[in-house]
Design a protein around this motif. Structure first.
Motif, PDB file in Angstrom:
ATOM      1  N   SER A   1       0.832  -1.190   0.000  1.00 38.51           N
ATOM      2  CA  SER A   1       0.000   0.000   0.000  1.00 38.51           C
ATOM      3  C   SER A   1       0.869   1.242   0.000  1.00 38.51           C
ATOM      4  O   SER A   1       1.989   1.221   0.486  1.00 38.51           O
ATOM      5  N   VAL A   2       0.333   2.295  -0.524  1.00 34.55           N
ATOM      6  CA  VAL A   2       0.979   3.601  -0.503  1.00 34.55           C
ATOM      7  C   VAL A   2       0.081   4.527   0.296  1.00 34.55           C
ATOM      8  O   VAL A   2      -1.121   4.585   0.058  1.00 34.55           O
ATOM      9  N   SER A  11      -3.633   3.807  -1.089  1.00 32.45           N
ATOM     10  CA  SER A  11      -3.890   3.197  -2.399  1.00 32.45           C
ATOM     11  C   SER A  11      -3.018   1.952  -2.544  1.00 32.45           C
ATOM     12  O   SER A  11      -2.006   1.809  -1.881  1.00 32.45           O
ATOM     13  N   THR A  12      -3.432   1.077  -3.422  1.00 34.06           N
ATOM     14  CA  THR A  12      -2.717  -0.177  -3.624  1.00 34.06           C
ATOM     15  C   THR A  12      -1.559   0.031  -4.584  1.00 34.06           C
ATOM     16  O   THR A  12      -1.712   0.667  -5.625  1.00 34.06           O
ATOM     17  N   ALA A  13      -0.400  -0.514  -4.232  1.00 35.33           N
ATOM     18  CA  ALA A  13       0.769  -0.435  -5.102  1.00 35.33           C
ATOM     19  C   ALA A  13       1.075  -1.785  -5.723  1.00 35.33           C
ATOM     20  O   ALA A  13       1.461  -1.874  -6.871  1.00 35.33           O
ATOM     21  N   ALA A  14       0.910  -2.844  -4.969  1.00 38.66           N
ATOM     22  CA  ALA A  14       1.208  -4.193  -5.461  1.00 38.66           C
ATOM     23  C   ALA A  14       0.354  -5.176  -4.670  1.00 38.66           C
ATOM     24  O   ALA A  14       0.045  -4.945  -3.506  1.00 38.66           O
ATOM     25  N   LEU A  45       9.838  -2.852  -8.053  1.00 39.84           N
ATOM     26  CA  LEU A  45       8.780  -1.989  -8.585  1.00 39.84           C
ATOM     27  C   LEU A  45       9.344  -0.627  -8.957  1.00 39.84           C
ATOM     28  O   LEU A  45      10.227  -0.094  -8.266  1.00 39.84           O
ATOM     29  N   ARG A  47       8.951   3.063  -8.624  1.00 38.35           N
ATOM     30  CA  ARG A  47       8.261   3.830  -7.585  1.00 38.35           C
ATOM     31  C   ARG A  47       7.191   4.752  -8.157  1.00 38.35           C
ATOM     32  O   ARG A  47       6.069   4.816  -7.657  1.00 38.35           O
ATOM     33  N   GLU A  48       7.510   5.451  -9.211  1.00 36.25           N
ATOM     34  CA  GLU A  48       6.568   6.437  -9.734  1.00 36.25           C
ATOM     35  C   GLU A  48       5.328   5.798 -10.360  1.00 36.25           C
ATOM     36  O   GLU A  48       4.200   6.182 -10.053  1.00 36.25           O
ATOM     37  N   ARG A  50       4.489   2.557 -10.145  1.00 32.88           N
ATOM     38  CA  ARG A  50       4.072   1.397  -9.351  1.00 32.88           C
ATOM     39  C   ARG A  50       4.009   0.118 -10.186  1.00 32.88           C
ATOM     40  O   ARG A  50       3.426  -0.873  -9.793  1.00 32.88           O
ATOM     41  N   GLU A  52       5.451  -3.240 -11.810  1.00 28.05           N
ATOM     42  CA  GLU A  52       6.448  -4.242 -11.445  1.00 28.05           C
ATOM     43  C   GLU A  52       7.483  -4.346 -12.557  1.00 28.05           C
ATOM     44  O   GLU A  52       7.151  -4.552 -13.723  1.00 28.05           O
TER      45      GLU A  52
END
Length: 118
Positions: A1-2, A11-14, A45, A47-48, A50, A52
């Motif tokens: 999560s971010v 928000s979901t990142a992975a 990942l 970063r910007e 998100r 993979e």
């Protein structure tokens, strides 16, 4: 999560992790490295976006602690179930060497040696 610290928005990142054990940002803040202890893999990942960038499967290894060299070239990842630390080339995202370190390694730190000292 971010998590956005100003708004508290999450928000979901992975997704699809067994147990994301640590989170590491490379020195240039472009890449996020996520060892998955239960999934026996490490994910890379952007970063910007998100997105993979890749993952490295580590069957039965137990990836845990992670650190990176200041130049962002080499990643050190403790493999607790193999009693080793993997050295990973971040350009290729491949293990280039493993160091025997003793039973159940976890947290890692990186430092350069000073001239004349060991």
């Amino acid at each position: 999560s971010v998590v956005d610290p100003s708004s508290g928005t999450v928000s979901t990142a992975a997704e699809g992790f067994g147990w994301p054990y640590r989170v590491l940002f490379t020195p240039d803040l472009r890449m996020v490295v996520l060892p998955d202890l239960r999934g026996n893999e490490v994910r890379f990942l952007d970063r910007e976006s998100r997105r993979e960038l890749g993952r490295l499967s580590l069957p039965g290894a137990g990836p845990q602690g992670v650190t990176v060299t200041p130049d962002g070239r080499w990643l050190f990842l403790s493999l607790s179930q193999q009693a080793t630390v993997a050295i990973i080339d971040l350009r290729t995202r491949e293990i280039v060497r493993q160091l025997d370190v003793g039973e159940t390694p976890d947290g890692l730190a990186y430092t350069t040696s000073r001239s004349g000292s060991r």
